[in-house]
Design an enzyme around this catalytic site. Structure first.
Site, PDB file in Angstrom:
ATOM      1  N   GLY A  17       0.807  -1.209   0.000  1.00 53.86           N
ATOM      2  CA  GLY A  17       0.000   0.000   0.000  1.00 53.86           C
ATOM      3  C   GLY A  17       0.841   1.260   0.000  1.00 53.86           C
ATOM      4  O   GLY A  17       0.589   2.195  -0.776  1.00 53.86           O
ATOM      5  N   GLY A 177      -7.425 -20.846  14.842  1.00 55.99           N
ATOM      6  CA  GLY A 177      -8.386 -21.376  13.888  1.00 55.99           C
ATOM      7  C   GLY A 177      -8.711 -20.436  12.750  1.00 55.99           C
ATOM      8  O   GLY A 177      -9.664 -20.670  12.007  1.00 55.99           O
ATOM      9  N   GLY A 178      -7.918 -19.373  12.603  1.00 54.09           N
ATOM     10  CA  GLY A 178      -8.139 -18.444  11.512  1.00 54.09           C
ATOM     11  C   GLY A 178      -7.499 -18.927  10.225  1.00 54.09           C
ATOM     12  O   GLY A 178      -6.980 -20.056  10.142  1.00 54.09           O
ATOM     13  N   TYR A 179      -7.507 -18.071   9.209  1.00 54.18           N
ATOM     14  CA  TYR A 179      -7.022 -18.521   7.907  1.00 54.18           C
ATOM     15  C   TYR A 179      -5.538 -18.813   7.921  1.00 54.18           C
ATOM     16  O   TYR A 179      -5.066 -19.733   7.239  1.00 54.18           O
ATOM     17  CB  TYR A 179      -7.389 -17.511   6.811  1.00 54.18           C
ATOM     18  CG  TYR A 179      -6.604 -16.218   6.836  1.00 54.18           C
ATOM     19  CD1 TYR A 179      -5.446 -16.081   6.081  1.00 54.18           C
ATOM     20  CD2 TYR A 179      -7.026 -15.123   7.585  1.00 54.18           C
ATOM     21  CE1 TYR A 179      -4.724 -14.902   6.092  1.00 54.18           C
ATOM     22  CE2 TYR A 179      -6.313 -13.947   7.605  1.00 54.18           C
ATOM     23  CZ  TYR A 179      -5.163 -13.836   6.847  1.00 54.18           C
ATOM     24  OH  TYR A 179      -4.448 -12.669   6.869  1.00 54.18           O
ATOM     25  N   ALA A 181      -3.718 -20.021  10.462  1.00 58.77           N
ATOM     26  CA  ALA A 181      -3.544 -21.322  11.113  1.00 58.77           C
ATOM     27  C   ALA A 181      -3.934 -22.450  10.176  1.00 58.77           C
ATOM     28  O   ALA A 181      -3.204 -23.451  10.037  1.00 58.77           O
ATOM     29  CB  ALA A 181      -4.378 -21.377  12.392  1.00 58.77           C
ATOM     30  N   CYS A 182      -5.073 -22.306   9.511  1.00 64.24           N
ATOM     31  CA  CYS A 182      -5.570 -23.389   8.656  1.00 64.24           C
ATOM     32  C   CYS A 182      -4.732 -23.551   7.396  1.00 64.24           C
ATOM     33  O   CYS A 182      -4.482 -24.676   6.938  1.00 64.24           O
ATOM     34  CB  CYS A 182      -7.036 -23.139   8.305  1.00 64.24           C
ATOM     35  SG  CYS A 182      -8.128 -23.201   9.745  1.00 64.24           S
ATOM     36  N   ASP A 340      -3.203  -2.480   6.725  1.00 56.59           N
ATOM     37  CA  ASP A 340      -3.484  -3.246   7.935  1.00 56.59           C
ATOM     38  C   ASP A 340      -3.357  -2.418   9.206  1.00 56.59           C
ATOM     39  O   ASP A 340      -3.934  -2.772  10.235  1.00 56.59           O
ATOM     40  CB  ASP A 340      -2.535  -4.448   8.030  1.00 56.59           C
ATOM     41  CG  ASP A 340      -2.822  -5.501   6.970  1.00 56.59           C
ATOM     42  OD1 ASP A 340      -3.666  -5.245   6.087  1.00 56.59           O
ATOM     43  OD2 ASP A 340      -2.194  -6.577   7.022  1.00 56.59           O
ATOM     44  N   THR A 348      -3.945  -7.391   0.979  1.00 55.49           N
ATOM     45  CA  THR A 348      -3.011  -6.597   0.183  1.00 55.49           C
ATOM     46  C   THR A 348      -3.699  -5.785  -0.911  1.00 55.49           C
ATOM     47  O   THR A 348      -3.427  -4.584  -1.050  1.00 55.49           O
ATOM     48  CB  THR A 348      -1.933  -7.515  -0.419  1.00 55.49           C
ATOM     49  OG1 THR A 348      -1.186  -8.093   0.646  1.00 55.49           O
ATOM     50  CG2 THR A 348      -1.002  -6.742  -1.331  1.00 55.49           C
ATOM     51  N   HIS A 472     -18.242 -26.951 -19.992  1.00 49.88           N
ATOM     52  CA  HIS A 472     -18.269 -28.352 -19.574  1.00 49.88           C
ATOM     53  C   HIS A 472     -17.103 -29.126 -20.192  1.00 49.88           C
ATOM     54  O   HIS A 472     -16.753 -28.887 -21.351  1.00 49.88           O
ATOM     55  CB  HIS A 472     -19.590 -28.984 -20.033  1.00 49.88           C
ATOM     56  CG  HIS A 472     -19.756 -30.412 -19.630  1.00 49.88           C
ATOM     57  ND1 HIS A 472     -20.034 -30.791 -18.333  1.00 49.88           N
ATOM     58  CD2 HIS A 472     -19.656 -31.552 -20.351  1.00 49.88           C
ATOM     59  CE1 HIS A 472     -20.114 -32.110 -18.276  1.00 49.88           C
ATOM     60  NE2 HIS A 472     -19.886 -32.602 -19.479  1.00 49.88           N
TER      61      HIS A 472
END
EC number: 1.8.1.16
Length: 489
Positions: A17, A177-179, A181-182, A340, A348, A472
Site C-alpha cells: 500500500g 483457527g483463523g485462515y 492457522a488453517c 493493515d 493486500t 463443460h
C-alpha cells in the site's frame, strides 16, 4: 512559492500500500520520501502472501504424484527437500524486493532504510538521527503477529518465523483457527509434517460461511490433520524427556534464536523464539503431548507501537489500530493511514486500493472514499475456499433468501480414487434476486472467485447466472446450472 517542507508527502512503511501510494504520487510530480525499517514489499511480499503461496504450491505436489499413477504415469514419491525449496524461495523474495526498490527509485521517491516516528504533525524522526519535514504524512506500517499471554510463549514461533526455519520439524502444534492457522496446517501437512491443530472456538474460520468452513474442516481431518476444536493450551514447557516416539534426536529445529515480533520493532522480520528442543504441551482436553514446534497463529495487531502517533493527536482504537475516516484521514488533518495498520479489511489488494484512493483524494482533486463492499477473498487451504459477499447466516439475518448449493466429487480426483468433495454455493435475495454471496470450496477456488466476483460486484442476479452457458466439463459450471434452491431462510 517554494515549499518550506523537505517533502510534499512522507510515507512510513514500504509494503504494497505504501509503495503504491508513494510511486503514483511521485509520478504526479509530488516530492515523496519513504522510510522502511525492514524489507521493501512488506508483509505480503516478504513474510506473507507470496512466500505462503509458493509453499502452498510446494505442498500440493505430493498429491499430484500420488494421483499420477491413476492416470498411467509411473512417478515415484520422494522426500521433500526443504533447503532446496527455501533457497529458491529466498532468491525469489530478494528479486521481488529489488523490484519494489526499483519502482520507487524510478518514480523519484527518496527512500530511507530505517525506522521512523513522528516528532510533530509535520516532522519525522529517523533512527539514523535525521529529521525530515513533510506537508502530508501517510502511515502504512501494516501489522505483525503476536504470541498469546501465556507462560513460556517464547518457546513457540509465529508466522513470520516459518519461512526462516533451517529444517522442517517432524511434528508441529498449530494454535489458532483463523485462515493463517488453517493454511499453514495444510501446507505443513502437505510437506510431510505431522500436524496437530488446537482452536478454542467451536469451528475453524470464524466469520466465514458455516457450510463452507465445515467442509474445509472435514477435508483437513480426512487428509490427516489432527484438528481439535473447543481446545486450548493450558501450559507449555521444554521437554526434558526424550521418550516421546515421534521426537528423535534430530527433531529439534535449528532456527536462530532472537527476538519475537510482538513488541520491539514491530514490522521487522521476526526471529524464532528461544527454543532448545521439543516442547511439552498440556491442553484443556487433558493429557500431555510433545511437539517439535509450537506455532502460534493467534492473531495480528497493527504496528503502531512507539511511533509518536497519539502524542501528535492521531487517535488509536482498542486494538491499537489507527482510526480514520472514509478517506483514510486521521484526526490530524495532514496525516493519513492505509492498510493493515487501520485494521479495516486486512488484504493486500485492499491496501493498494486505499493507497490509490488516497492519491486521488489528496493530489488529484478527486475525493475518493475507500470501497470496502463486496471484496472477494480466498483462503489457501486444501481445498481452497473462495468467498465474496454475505454468508448464509449473515444474509438470513438481513432478509429472506434462497440458498443454492451443489456438493460433489470433482472428476479429476474422483478418477484417482480420492473422496475429496467440493462445494458451490450461492446466496440469493428473494426480493431482488441479486446474488448476496458466493462461496466456493474446491481446488483453485481463489481463481474462480475472482471471476465470479466481477459479476457479483456488478449486481448480477440469479437469473443472470442462469442465462450464462456452462463450460463443460468443469467444476465451476455448477455455479450457472443450479436451478432449484436447496433451502430458503
Amino acid at each position: 512559492m517554494a515549499s518550506t517542507y523537505d517533502f510534499d508527502l512522507f510515507v512510513i512503511g514500504g509494503g504494497s500500500g505504501g509503495v503504491r501510494a508513494a510511486r503514483v504520487a511521485a509520478g504526479d510530480g509530488v516530492r515523496v520520501g519513504l522510510a522502511e525499517e525492514s524489507r521493501y514489499g512488506g508483509t505480503c511480499v516478504i513474510r506473507g502472501c507470496v512466500p505462503k503461496k509458493l509453499m502452498v504450491f510446494a505442498s500440493e505436489y505430493r498429491d499430484t504424484v500420488r494421483d499420477a499413477s491413476a492416470y498411467g504415469w509411473d512417478i515415484k514419491e520422494g522426500p521433500f527437500d526443504w533447503p532446496v525449496f527455501q533457497n529458491r524461495l529466498n532468491t525469489e523474495l530478494d528479486r521481488l524486493e529489488e523490484v519494489y526498490r526499483g519502482l520507487l527509485a524510478n518514480s523519484g521517491v527518496k527512500t530511507f532504510d530505517c525506522r521512523a516516528r513522528l516528532k510533530d504533525k509535520h516532522t519525522i524522526v529517523l533512527d539514523n538521527g535525521e529529521e525530515k519535514t513533510a506537508k502530508t504524512i501517510l502511515i502504512a506500517t501494516g501489522g505483525h503477529p503476536v504470541r498469546p499471554d501465556v507462560p513460556n510463549a517464547d518457546l513457540g514461533i509465529v508466522s513470520d518465523d516459518i519461512f526462516k526455519l533451517e529444517k522442517l520439524p517432524k511434528s508441529i502444534l498449530i494454535i489458532g483457527g483463523g485462515y493463517i492457522a488453517c493454511e499453514f496446517a495444510c501446507i505443513l501437512h502437505g510437506l510431510g509434517v505431522e500436524v496437530t491443530q488446537y482452536y478454542r472456538g467451536a469451528q475453524i474460520l470464524r466469520g466465514f460461511d458455516d457450510e463452507a468452513r465445515g467442509l474445509v474442516a472435514e477435508a483437513m481431518r480426512e487428509r490427516g490433520i489432527d484438528l481439535h476444536v473447543g481446545t486450548n493450551i493450558v501450559e507449555l514447557c521444554p521437554d526434558s524427556e526424550d521418550h516421546a516416539p515421534h521426537v528423535g534426536s534430530d527433531a529439534a529445529m535449528g532456527a536462530p534464536s532472537g527476538q519475537s515480533s510482538e513488541v520491539v520493532n514491530p514490522g521487522t522480520d521476526a526471529q524464532a523464539g528461544s527454543r532448545g528442543g521439543p516442547i511439552r504441551v498440556k491442553s484443556t482436553i487433558g493429557g500431555e503431548k510433545v511437539f517439535d514446534v509450537v506455532f502460534f497463529a493467534t492473531g495480528r495487531v497493527p504496528s503502531t507501537h512507539d511511533m509518536g502517533l497519539e502524542e501528535v493527536g492521531v487517535k488509536l482504537g482498542r486494538g491499537h489500530e489507527i482510526l480514520v475516516d472514509d478517506y483514510s484521514k486521521t484526526d490530524v488533518d495532514n496525516i493519513y493511514a492505509i492498510g493493515d495498520v487501520t485494521d479495516r479489511v486486512n488484504l493486500t489488494p485492499v491496501a493498494i486500493r486505499e493507497g490509490m484512493a488516497f492519491v486521488e483524494t489528496v493530489y488529484r482533486d478527486n475525493p475518493t472514499p475507500v470501497d470496502h463492499d463486496l471484496i472477494p477473498s480466498a483462503i489457501f487451504t486444501q481445498p481452497e475456499m473462495g468467498t465474496i459477499g454475505l454468508s448464509e447466516e449473515a444474509a438470513a439475518e438481513q432478509e429472506e433468501i434462497e440458498v443454492y448449493t451443489s456438493s460433489f466429487r470433482p472428476m479429476q480426483t474422483a478418477f484417482a480414487g480420492r473422496d475429496d468433495r467440493v462445494l458451490m454455493k450461492l446466496i440469493v435475495s428473494k426480493k431482488t434476486r441479486v446474488i448476496l454471496g458466493c462461496h466456493i470450496v474446491a481446488p483453485n477456488a481463489g481463481e474462480m472467485i475472482q471471476l465470479a466476483g466481477i459479476a457479483i460486484k456488478m449486481g448480477a442476479t440469479k437469473e443472470d447466472f442462469d442465462r450464462t452457458c456452462a463450460v463443460h466439463p468443469t467444476m465451476s459450471e455448477e455455479i450457472v446450472t443450479m436451478r432449484t434452491p436447496t433451502r430458503t431462510a
